[in-house]
Design an enzyme around this catalytic site. Sequence first.
Site, mmCIF file in Angstrom:
data_model
loop_
_atom_site.group_PDB
_atom_site.id
_atom_site.type_symbol
_atom_site.label_atom_id
_atom_site.label_comp_id
_atom_site.label_asym_id
_atom_site.label_seq_id
_atom_site.Cartn_x
_atom_site.Cartn_y
_atom_site.Cartn_z
ATOM 1 N N THR A 54 0.809 -1.219 0.000
ATOM 2 C CA THR A 54 0.000 0.000 0.000
ATOM 3 C C THR A 54 0.840 1.266 0.000
ATOM 4 O O THR A 54 0.294 2.365 -0.059
ATOM 5 C CB THR A 54 -0.913 0.034 1.235
ATOM 6 N N LYS A 55 2.161 1.144 0.054
ATOM 7 C CA LYS A 55 3.021 2.318 0.157
ATOM 8 C C LYS A 55 3.433 2.833 -1.222
ATOM 9 O O LYS A 55 3.143 2.223 -2.250
ATOM 10 C CB LYS A 55 4.252 1.975 1.000
ATOM 11 N N ASN A 56 4.141 3.962 -1.246
ATOM 12 C CA ASN A 56 4.560 4.565 -2.520
ATOM 13 C C ASN A 56 5.509 3.658 -3.282
ATOM 14 O O ASN A 56 5.373 3.457 -4.491
ATOM 15 C CB ASN A 56 5.252 5.904 -2.264
#
Length: 376
Positions: free
Chosen positions: A180-182
């Site tokens: 879910t992170k960049n």
Amino acid sequence: MIPFNKPYLHGNELTYISQAVSGGKISGDGVFTKKSHEFFEKKYGFKKVLLTTSCTDALEMAAILLDIQPGDEVIAPSYTFVSTVNAFSLRGAKLVFVDSYSDNPNINPVAIRNNITAKTKAIVIVHYAGVACDMDAVMAISKEFNIPVVEDAAQAIDSYYNDKPLGSIGTFGTFSFHETKNIISGEGGMLVINDEKYIQRAEIIREKGTNRASFFRGEVNKYGWVDIGSSFLPSDIIAAYLYAQLEKIDTIQAKRKALWQRYHDGLNELAAKGFITLPVVPEFATNNAHMFYIVCENIKARSELIQYLKGNGIHSVFHYLSLNKSDYYLANNESVDLENSDRFTDCLLRLPMFYELELEQVDYICSKISDFYNVK
């Protein structure tokens, strides 16, 4: 359905995974782990970085390195994920939850100062949505009382406080590469060590409590069990995926920032009319576009908006539940009222944000939120 999140391939992920496998070493600290370490230390000037299997593991390493003992107090925000504080709870610490600002979920330094005691052994801050806390205020408290600071920068890659990379200011920084992170590797994390005196022990803790890292550098002629520790290092397959993403970090960030700005522009009218509140980015902070959220008037409005968006093919989600209200905390502690944290628990709504999201889809999402509030 427009999903809330979607993992993605951006370049050489599969190529590098294949290279790692064909190279004959897919356990920890292989070629791509070292490449990733070098990337972070060169690009952001971190003193020392160590990839871990998760940000949770990086936080657990920080708790061990700070020698947190039963009865020690650790100050942390209530509006965060359980990993932020679970690492210290595992060491027997008493958790002291403090409130957020009224206009953004970051920890309020005034609340930190008001909760310092002789037993306070660490201050843990979270850069929510990748937007910096007021680090001058936090570090002033740290210096005055000689209390180390752990930056939970899980969401804060490539974000800054007054030109300083987040994760580089406290004693330790911890990052996440969850899907879910960049920048992602499925699961994965990183510990940043900003105080040189912790580097050697960090390597030992990460290698099951052995001085194996020193052995492979030729510093000792054998290695053995010298401290507590665990297997915190990730497979080089994970690092291979991560390194391919790091090569494209500027492109990824540019796209995410364009999506964030499109949301902001598309919802600004609703905010001006008082239907919702938009994210606040202080002057001292940059925006790494980790997420776009809105704050609804109350939990009823948020619940109804979630259902309305779902009915129109949009998956939106609320975020954290205040840890001061959790069953685990209340089983061992008295209830505390944290007004702002509780409000974000009830009212904050996260909108879809991922690299492959298109600007036209953001326009559609904004239009449906406007329709919900009957604003044309």
